[in-house]
Enzyme design. Structure first.
Site, PDB file in Angstrom:
ATOM      1  N   ASP A  97      44.315  38.361  45.537  1.00 50.53           N
ATOM      2  CA  ASP A  97      44.303  37.245  44.593  1.00 50.53           C
ATOM      3  C   ASP A  97      43.640  37.713  43.290  1.00 50.53           C
ATOM      4  OD1 ASP A  97      44.368  34.675  43.580  1.00 50.53           O
ATOM      5  OD2 ASP A  97      43.000  33.810  45.016  1.00 50.53           O
ATOM      6  N   ARG A 159      45.291  28.136  60.027  1.00 52.41           N
ATOM      7  CA  ARG A 159      45.501  29.585  60.156  1.00 52.41           C
ATOM      8  C   ARG A 159      46.591  29.890  61.175  1.00 52.41           C
ATOM      9  NH1 ARG A 159      41.358  32.337  57.428  1.00 52.41           N
ATOM     10  NH2 ARG A 159      39.323  31.357  57.422  1.00 52.41           N
TER      11      ARG A 159
HETATM   12  C1  PRP Z   1      40.711  35.486  51.046  1.00 46.38           C
HETATM   13  C2  PRP Z   1      41.546  36.659  51.499  1.00 46.38           C
HETATM   14  C3  PRP Z   1      40.922  37.814  50.795  1.00 46.38           C
HETATM   15  C4  PRP Z   1      40.381  37.214  49.530  1.00 46.38           C
HETATM   16  C5  PRP Z   1      41.292  37.565  48.407  1.00 46.38           C
HETATM   17  O1  PRP Z   1      39.607  35.409  51.860  1.00 46.38           O
HETATM   18  O2  PRP Z   1      41.504  36.820  52.879  1.00 46.38           O
HETATM   19  O3  PRP Z   1      39.868  38.367  51.552  1.00 46.38           O
HETATM   20  O4  PRP Z   1      40.357  35.807  49.705  1.00 46.38           O
HETATM   21  O5  PRP Z   1      40.855  37.006  47.234  1.00 46.38           O
HETATM   22  P1  PRP Z   1      40.410  37.826  45.967  1.00 46.38           P
HETATM   23  O6  PRP Z   1      41.493  38.820  45.645  1.00 46.38           O
HETATM   24  O7  PRP Z   1      40.333  36.735  44.931  1.00 46.38           O
HETATM   25  O8  PRP Z   1      39.093  38.463  46.228  1.00 46.38           O
HETATM   26  P2  PRP Z   1      38.736  34.113  52.088  1.00 46.38           P
HETATM   27  O9  PRP Z   1      37.475  34.221  51.277  1.00 46.38           O
HETATM   28  O10 PRP Z   1      39.565  32.889  51.846  1.00 46.38           O
HETATM   29  O11 PRP Z   1      38.317  34.247  53.605  1.00 46.38           O
HETATM   30  P3  PRP Z   1      39.229  34.259  54.935  1.00 46.38           P
HETATM   31  O12 PRP Z   1      39.942  35.582  54.986  1.00 46.38           O
HETATM   32  O13 PRP Z   1      38.242  34.099  56.036  1.00 46.38           O
HETATM   33  O14 PRP Z   1      40.187  33.104  54.819  1.00 46.38           O
END
Ligand code: PRP
Length: 174
Positions: A97, A159
């Site tokens: 992201d 999920r």
């Molecule tokens: C999400 C995803 C990545 C991160 C990506 O994790 O799994 O680890 O966000 O985002 P970025 O590129 O903006 O850093 P999240 O914090 O939602 O945790 P999860 O995997 O437990 O859902």
């Protein structure tokens, strides 16, 4: 919730990525490092599509503020269990992201001196990037939609939804 990518579309694409990785790592073994929790389901499918020897490890990070208020702060909550020095590593994510998480993890993993380090992500949202970051294996590039399913959550729910669905924007934050 509207389906963005069906279970079948995901399965077909994961099979392609697995075949590509199998070719590229022929004769080698690979360490798949999943980023908890979102990547668990993608890792499980991708791993079974890869036909070279593979071991698993997992890391967990907290990214307080990421997404809605981007503080940029990423903190390691769980490190890898086994050394990766001299090994071929693929970091496995559900979504790329802003790039903050993978940028942090990539730097951290490189300190362990793996023989190689690549990144696989199920989804890539290039429009959202705050720091430069590219994945080597991308299942799908998508526009900036909030999605759930196939490991991805909204407030820890959904999920286990089989396909990737659009979460209604008006419900985000409620
Ligand atoms: C999400 C995803 C990545 C991160 C990506 O994790 O799994 O680890 O966000 O985002 P970025 O590129 O903006 O850093 P999240 O914090 O939602 O945790 P999860 O995997 O437990 O859902």
């Amino acid at each position: 919730m509207e389906v963005l990518l069906s279970r079948q579309q995901i399965a077909d694409r994961v099979a392609e990525l697995g075949a590509q990785i199998t070719l590229e790592y022929a004769g080698k073994s690979v360490v798949l490092i999943g980023v908890l929790k979102g990547a668990a389901i993608f890792l499980a499918d991708l791993a079974r599509a890869i036909k070279v020897d593979a071991t698993f490890d997992f890391v967990a990070v907290s990214s307080y503020g990421r997404a809605r208020v981007s503080s940029g702060a990423v903190k390691l909550i769980k490190d890898i269990d086994n050394p990766i020095e001299g090994l071929h590593v693929i970091l496995v994510e559900d979504i790329l992201d802003t790039g903050l998480t993978l940028s942090y993890l990539r730097g951290l993993m490189l300190q362990h001196k793996p023989a190689s380090l690549k990144i696989a992500t199920c989804l890539d949202k290039p429009d959202r990037r705050l720091v430069p970051m590219d994945a080597d294996y991308i299942a799908f590039k998508i526009p900036n939609h909030f999605v759930i399913g196939y490991g991805m959550d909204y407030a820890e729910n959904y999920r286990n939804v089989e396909d990737i669905r659009l979460f209604p924007e008006e419900a985000v934050g409620h």
